[in-house]
Design an enzyme around this catalytic site. Structure first.
Site, short mmCIF file in Angstrom:
data_model
loop_
_atom_site.label_atom_id
_atom_site.label_comp_id
_atom_site.label_asym_id
_atom_site.label_seq_id
_atom_site.Cartn_x
_atom_site.Cartn_y
_atom_site.Cartn_z
N GLU A 169 0.26 -1.29 0.14
CA GLU A 169 0.06 0.00 -0.14
C GLU A 169 0.54 1.41 0.26
O GLU A 169 0.61 1.81 1.13
CB GLU A 169 -1.04 -0.30 1.06
CG GLU A 169 -1.95 -1.12 1.50
CD GLU A 169 -2.85 -1.38 2.37
OE1 GLU A 169 -2.72 -0.20 3.37
OE2 GLU A 169 -3.80 -2.09 2.53
N GLU A 227 -6.37 -10.91 -1.20
CA GLU A 227 -6.92 -10.67 -0.23
C GLU A 227 -8.84 -11.08 -0.82
O GLU A 227 -8.94 -9.91 0.06
CB GLU A 227 -6.48 -9.21 0.84
CG GLU A 227 -5.13 -8.90 1.20
CD GLU A 227 -4.88 -7.74 1.21
OE1 GLU A 227 -5.52 -7.03 1.90
OE2 GLU A 227 -3.28 -7.55 1.45
C1 XIL Z 1 -5.72 -6.60 8.20
C2 XIL Z 1 -6.11 -7.32 9.39
O1 XIL Z 1 -7.34 -8.72 8.46
C3 XIL Z 1 -7.12 -7.61 10.71
O2 XIL Z 1 -7.15 -8.89 11.18
C4 XIL Z 1 -6.42 -6.41 11.12
O3 XIL Z 1 -6.87 -5.50 12.02
C5 XIL Z 1 -5.51 -5.20 10.41
O4 XIL Z 1 -4.93 -5.75 8.73
N1 XIL Z 1 -4.61 -4.96 3.71
C6 XIL Z 1 -4.34 -6.05 4.13
C7 XIL Z 1 -3.93 -6.35 5.46
O5 XIL Z 1 -2.92 -5.58 3.91
O6 XIL Z 1 -2.73 -6.54 5.89
C8 XIL Z 1 -5.08 -5.90 5.86
O7 XIL Z 1 -5.47 -7.24 7.61
C9 XIL Z 1 -6.48 -5.32 5.30
C10 XIL Z 1 -6.10 -4.74 3.82
#
Ligand code: XIL
Length: 347
Positions: free
Chosen positions: A153, A259
């Protein structure tokens, strides 16, 4: 004439008929139905303490991404201390059960420990600190972790670089440096850049692809792009998403849908009819999978879902709303999106 009208009506009805979603069970592993990996984000607490969760994760998926325990605040809580305990146990499990482990994530502006936030030092000291962070972790897992989300990101929605703490302290080239340090520590690991909205925001995607193509041309290794694909049934357009996949493979990157979850309640309203939304959710997933199936096999790194069941989804806690974005419901029953996935997986 009558015949003609009948045929036109029939054709119209056929074309507007909704795709049938079969009912199904999960007796077969999803991954055995695909010729690319089917992954899942692992919630380590659920994995440790919820036996059904562990059983579903292990039976259905063959690529694991640690949802949190590889992030800086977990692995590197103090400057001179790394906590490998949870991570090592997950890695051992992956080796024993033949799961690919996707390392997530080395450099990100979130979930960093306070000692990094408060780190004092000039540009060089910051760079050295980043190098130690990356190389200690990558070296520790060398040969056990297939790939790393090296940077997560780093771009804004308008395609400019995010002004993260790393950029502020090290300069714009912190990204190239991070990839170089990761590569030095494990030359065999695949290296990814991972971000959200790359499937929907053309400007951001083009900027990211241009940036990394330039970086690659200047001799710094990068192998793939992770498109997080946190989407929702209201705004996602499957055609647009599949076109975005095309851009990434055209630039010759491995493509990780890294994701994936499909929210049904992005505005956080009271939900009246879940079943209709589950239908839309399934149709959308089916289109995405069909699009992914058509990509060059050598660039299909896999599709990873951001959780096993709705119960553990980050969307509920992070955005504090009712939602049902994953393949299994709160009772570990398969949802329509699971069945459509099963239907469209290529094997
Ligand atoms: C999220 C997790 O799923 C949560 O448990 C945590 O509290 C915050 O992070 N983008 C990403 C992930 O790259 O690492 C994030 O994961 C969701 C958004």
């Amino acid at each position: 004439m009558k015949h003609l009208i009948f045929s036109v009506v029939l054709l119209f009805c056929l074309s507007c008929k909704k795709e049938e979603i079969p009912t199904c069970q999960d007796e077969t592993s999803l991954y055995s139905l695909a010729d690319y990996p089917i992954g899942v984000a692992i919630d380590f607490m659920a994995f440790e303490y919820d036996s059904i969760y562990k059983q579903k994760a292990t039976a259905q998926f063959n690529s694991f991404t640690p949802e949190n325990i590889f992030k800086a605040d977990y692995l590197h809580p103090e400057e001179n201390y790394f906590d490998w305990s949870a991570a090592d146990s997950l890695v051992d499990f992956c080796i024993a059960y033949n799961k690919r482990l996707h390392g997530h994530t080395l450099i990100w502006h979130q979930q960093i420990p306070s000692w990094i936030e408060n780190f004092q030092g000039d540009e060089l000291a910051w760079e050295l600190m980043m190098k130690t962070h990356i190389q200690t972790i990558v070296t520790h897992f060398k040969g056990k972790v297939t790939a790393w989300d090296v940077v997560n990101e780093a771009f804004e929605e308008d395609g400019t670089l995010r002004n993260s703490i790393w950029r502020e302290k090290i300069g714009d080239d912190y990204i190239q440096k991070a990839f170089q340090y990761a590569h030095e520590a494990d030359p065999d690991a695949l290296l990814f850049y991972n971000d959200y909205n790359l499937e929907s925001n053309n400007k951001k995607r083009k900027a990211v692809l241009e940036f990394f193509t330039n970086m690659h041309d200047s001799g710094v290794q990068i192998d793939g792009i992770g498109m997080q694909t946190h989407i929702d049934v209201c705004s996602a357009r499957s055609k647009e998403i599949v076109e975005a996949f095309g851009d990434v493979v055209e630039a010759n990157y491995l493509l990780h849908i890294s994701e994936l979850d499909i929210a049904i309640n992005p505005k956080g309203k009271k939900i009246n009819n879940k079943q209709d939304s589950f239908h839309d959710q399934a149709i959308l997933l089916g289109e995405i999978v069909k699009g992914y199936n058509n990509l060059p096999p050598a660039l299909q790194y896999g599709i990873t879902f951001w959780g096993v069941s709705d119960t553990q989804s980050w969307i509920r806690t992070y955005y504090n709303r009712e939602d049902y974005p994953l393949l299994y419901d709160d009772n570990y029953q398969v949802k329509p999106c699971y069945c459509i996935l099963k239907k469209h997986l290529p094997l």
